[in-house]
Design an enzyme around this catalytic site. Sequence first.
Site: not given
Lengths: 214, 214
Positions: A126, A128-130, A133
Amino acid sequence: MNVLIIGANGQIGQHVVRKIQESSGHNAIAMVRKEEQKAKFEEQGVKTALVDLEGSIETIANAAKEADAVVFTAGSGGHTGADKTVMIDLDGAIKSMEAAKQAGVKRFIIVSAIGVHHRDRWMNSAPYYSAAKHYADVWLEKSGLDYTIIRPGGLTNEPGTGKVKVAVDLGYGKIPREDVAAAIVASLENSQTIGKSFDMIGGETLIEDALKTL
Amino acid sequence: MNVLIIGANGQIGQHVVRKIQESSGHNAIAMVRKEEQKAKFEEQGVKTALVDLEGSIETIANAAKEADAVVFTAGSGGHTGADKTVMIDLDGAIKSMEAAKQAGVKRFIIVSAIGVHHRDRWMNSAPYYSAAKHYADVWLEKSGLDYTIIRPGGLTNEPGTGKVKVAVDLGYGKIPREDVAAAIVASLENSQTIGKSFDMIGGETLIEDALKTL
């Protein structure tokens, strides 16, 4: 100190609210989205603000206007869709920073994730999650706010140990959510954490002492 | 001027490559992801760079090192998942800006989307798409690069008219992709567009003249 906790009903957020209420001299304002969450906190004697993080900056600023500090612990958690990750972890965080500025609140503490300041350590499953953030963190660093960015390792529900390891760069490790919450509250009381961004995992050093090494 | 087009195989990108090749004094470097795209452009006599926008900043910087300007027209288009939107429209764009800086390329033109600089005009159906475009634009404005941010309205495949309407804020309207490409090429030749961000829809004014009003 009055502390607005954005994401108060989340797993870290609930620990933060409780620790702030238990501390002397601090009061929590739990920002929540749903009436039933509001009722639950009020039963516990916690002040609340009913605000949708996906709403306007103005409504968030209104919730922040009695606060001396904002703690952002809201997060889609990496298990919702990427659309929610963008709107909560990135846009929600940035709106909260802008709201803090509008409300004249200088102090802002955010919970990020270990290693996201290095693209080669972004989550394969993922990214996109990192990314979300990371870009929220960068925005905060450039915001002019008195920020602290805490990047915890893998979150567990083990009881807190009160001991951690902190540094700008750490290898992967785990940490109880309760210790992340304790580090947030300790950061509120330690001006040395202002302008600092750091990884944090479980360790051997008392949280207060660990934060002094930053 | 050597112009690296990132997203050269996209619908706007293909128009940009062709118009740059037709213009006098400019040469396109088409940045593409796939061998077959590279072969197609090379058959047309267009120089190429085979680079994955989801790869490292260094590989993009390497493609940019012979360029005098970078045009970013890559986009997930709002029809892929939010994960790709984050990695292409936001992270891909920001990596391209960092790559331009690393390669010493000052000029950077990006294709954004109409109205995304106002949160209340973000797409209801895909706010994450508007958010990704917006935050990429803000990053570019703060990048120190000689930027132009073009925010076209609804894109069509009608033939270009060569006429547009431009302003910081415009109501919704449509515009042929070919005219967006023409405005990109005209911006390369017009230093007055440096440091400008503007909405653009179909209109009554010749592109070159419209850009002079910014």
